[in-house]
Design an enzyme around this catalytic site. Structure first.
Site: not given
Ligand code: M6R
Length: 606
Positions: A489, A601, A482, A99-100, A505, A27, A75, A2, A486
């Site tokens: 997501e 974000k 990674e 927020n929270g 395995h 965000r 959110w 949020c 990517k």
């Molecule tokens: O802000 P942060 O680096 O702590 O965020 C960690 C993860 O939430 C962040 O890397 C998330 O996995 C991304 N969407 C990856 O692209």
């Protein structure tokens, strides 16, 4: 997640609020709203589900004219994505954005049975609680402070009442709030990007603090209403950094600009001639560096994978130091023990991730030194660690983390290089890493430019698959994880990353027509073993894209060969191509690249 914006001053509040909310769009959110007070002290509320453009549509039918107000991007946590659940919430004389999470909202709601609740949210309960305390001569400030003492959970809030025009009360506990101080105007925001272009001077509220804001500035108190001295700080960043700069998406911009942001990460921290690395932020004495025998790296998502790749480099540079990499959401609840000669690297782009922050606090309780590897300047993690280093990747707007990954790996590598000198690390190896770091920005630029259109074509070819397996071993293993993250997501293709030595395995059973494989094969001492894994996949009909820096003959459906002078850091280069691949697949599938579904974000709640 949020986002909050508040404004009181000389401009039309509606415009500042909408502009600020647009800056916070990255965000992640599913609904939005603003509440303003006009110059006759009448409140106006507008909310909508969907994008800020939907909210603008609603407002265009009846524009708001006043000079103060609050806005929010929501959110959903409590209650579905509906207009009535969107913020701001209005109860009695209170208009509130939050927020929270208010954990004891059910308990509080039961005590507020005289209110007719119109949403499913915890926030509306908080608004009612404040309203219940806002009676007679009680000021808004006093009512907010009294109410927050009864709250369990986390909050960043901005509140106003038509009874006190010109005043916004803001408060925080576990959810960031920044008060921007302008000329005859004050802007409240949960993220500094909303303040850019209005002011460079801001107060970062600390947990347990409350600010009373008006157009002349802000006064800060604790919840016992003791007046506190606040120290305005300069905000980093500029407007250009948070604009697309000619690219179709922030994600593409952020991938391509790694060559120009990485020099900021490296600046003043490597000495190529003497083969040395140095970070000032950790602020460790020679003796403290010598005493480190255990490094724990904590992060979530991409930050965790950056830590994993860095741990392979650390093991090479400081072989007498035990390196452990942990997922913050797990670690925070484990009964972990850390030896006293440990340091913890707390890795986070946003510096606000709830699980990572919780680990930081747990680790501090155990008396272990914490160092931040953080991008966002002034963020909560950056403020709470004992020391640390900003990675200086600049604002990362797209939800998928790209340039921050590169900057995080490089920063942790420099940390290891610095420690290595005090642990009798191999000077030739330190030198090689330093040399490669110095040319990495140029090599990234060359790699991206050389292969961009090739990757775009490959993305078109593979975009219609349902599943993908990313494979690699040694330093290519974190890259596989990674790369898969990517792709999943932003393209929504199911993708898994695996250590290629694990194929037999289990995962080899998956290989069929629905899958394609992305195999990173590095030109190193494990080359032959990687080729063995590749044969196993191809023998079962796997359709494989190989990403490699080797010139050897390799059989695959598609091969992308990078020609680079960096060897140790080749995984970082190859990862930039994986970023491009995920980007083009997402574009090909017509997805919202910068704001993928269901994601935020910065994950500020558990
Ligand atoms: O802000 P942060 O680096 O702590 O965020 C960690 C993860 O939430 C962040 O890397 C998330 O996995 C991304 N969407 C990856 O692209």
């Amino acid at each position: 997640m949020c986002g909050i914006v508040g404004y009181v001053g000389k401009r039309t509040a509606q415009d500042v609020l909408l502009n600020g909310l647009k800056r916070l769009e990255y965000r992640g959110y599913d609904s939005a709203g603003i509440a303003t007070l006009d110059d006759e002290d009448n409140p106006h509320l507008a909310r909508s589900v969907g994008k800020i453009s939907d909210l603008e549509q609603v407002i265009s039918e009846k524009p708001h004219t006043g000079h103060m107000g609050i806005g929010h991007t929501r959110w959903a946590t409590h209650g579905g994505v509906t207009v009535s659940n969107a913020h701001p919430h209005n109860v009695g004389n209170i208009f509130l954005v939050h927020n929270g999470i208010i954990e004891n909202y059910k308990e509080l709601k039961a005590k507020l049975s005289n209110y007719d609740f119109r949403s499913d949210t915890d926030t509306e309960v908080l608004a009612a609680l404040i309203d219940s305390n806002y009676k007679g001569d009680v000021s808004l400030k006093d009512a907010v402070a009294k109410s927050l003492k009864d709250v369990r959970g986390t909050y960043g809030i901005a509140v106003f009442s038509p009874k006190e025009p010109g005043t916004i009360v803001a408060a925080r506990l576990g959810s960031p709030l920044i008060i921007g101080l302008g000329h005859d105007e004050t802007i409240i925001a949960s993220d500094a990007s909303a303040l850019l272009g209005y002011t460079r001077e801001a107060i970062y509220l600390n947990d347990g603090e409350l600010a009373v804001c008006n157009s002349n500035g802000s006064e800060v108190f604790n919840l016992n209403l003791k007046h506190l001295n606040s120290h305005p700080e300069e905000i980093e960043g500029n407007l250009e950094q948070i604009q697309k700069g000619g690219y179709d998406h922030f994600l593409l911009k952020e991938i391509m600009e790694q060559a120009t942001t990485l020099p900021n990460t490296l600046s003043g921290r490597i000495d190529v001639e003497n083969g040395k690395m140095h970070l000032g932020g950790p602020n460790l004495t020679a003796e403290e560096m010598r005493n480190i025998h255990h490094v724990v790296i904590v992060g979530c998502g991409t930050a965790y994978y950056a830590g994993l790749l860095a741990s392979y480099y650390m093991e090479q540079l400081i072989p007498d130091v035990t390196t452990e990499v942990v997922i913050a959401s797990e670690y925070r609840y484990r009964s972990f023990h850390l030896p006293k000669d440990s340091v913890a690297l707390i890795v986070s782009q946003s510096g606000e991730t709830a699980d990572t922050l919780a680990c930081l606090r747990e680790i501090k309780k155990r008396g272990v030194k914490t160092l931040g590897i953080v991008n966002v300047v002034g963020s909560t993690i950056a403020r709470e660690v004992n020391g640390g280093t900003y990675v200086h990747a600049g604002p990362e707007i797209s939800v998928a983390s790209t340039k921050a990954f590169t900057a995080q790996v490089v920063t942790m590598l420099m940390f290891a290089g610095m420690i290595a000198e005090y642990h009798g690390g191999n000077p030739d190896l330190i030198h090689s890493f330093t040399r490669e770091l110095s040319i990495l920005p140029a090599e990234i630029e060359k790699t991206l430019n050389d292969h961009r259109s090739e990757i775009e074509q490959l993305a078109k070819k593979y975009a219609s698959f349902d599943d993908a397996l990313y494979l690699g071993r040694d330093t290519a293993y974190p890259i596989a994880l990674e790369g898969a993250l990517k792709l999943k997501e932003i393209s929504y293709i199911h993708a898994e990353g695996y250590a290629s030595g694990e194929l037999k395995h289990g995962p080899i059973a998956l290989i069929d027509d629905r899958f394609f494989e992305v195999f990173t094969i590095l030109d190193n001492w494990l080359f032959d073993k990687s080729i063995g894994g590749l044969h196993e996949v191809r023998a079962r009909g796997g359709k494989v894209i190989v990403l490699t820096n080797s010139t050897a003959d390799i059989e695959a459906d598609d091969i992308v060969r990078i020609n680079s002078n960096v060897k140790l850091l080749a995984p970082i280069l190859i990862n930039t191509l994986q970023q491009l691949f995920a980007y083009y697949v997402a574009v090909e599938r017509g997805n919202d690249v910068d704001q993928p579904r269901n994601l935020a974000k910065s994950v500020t709640v558990e």
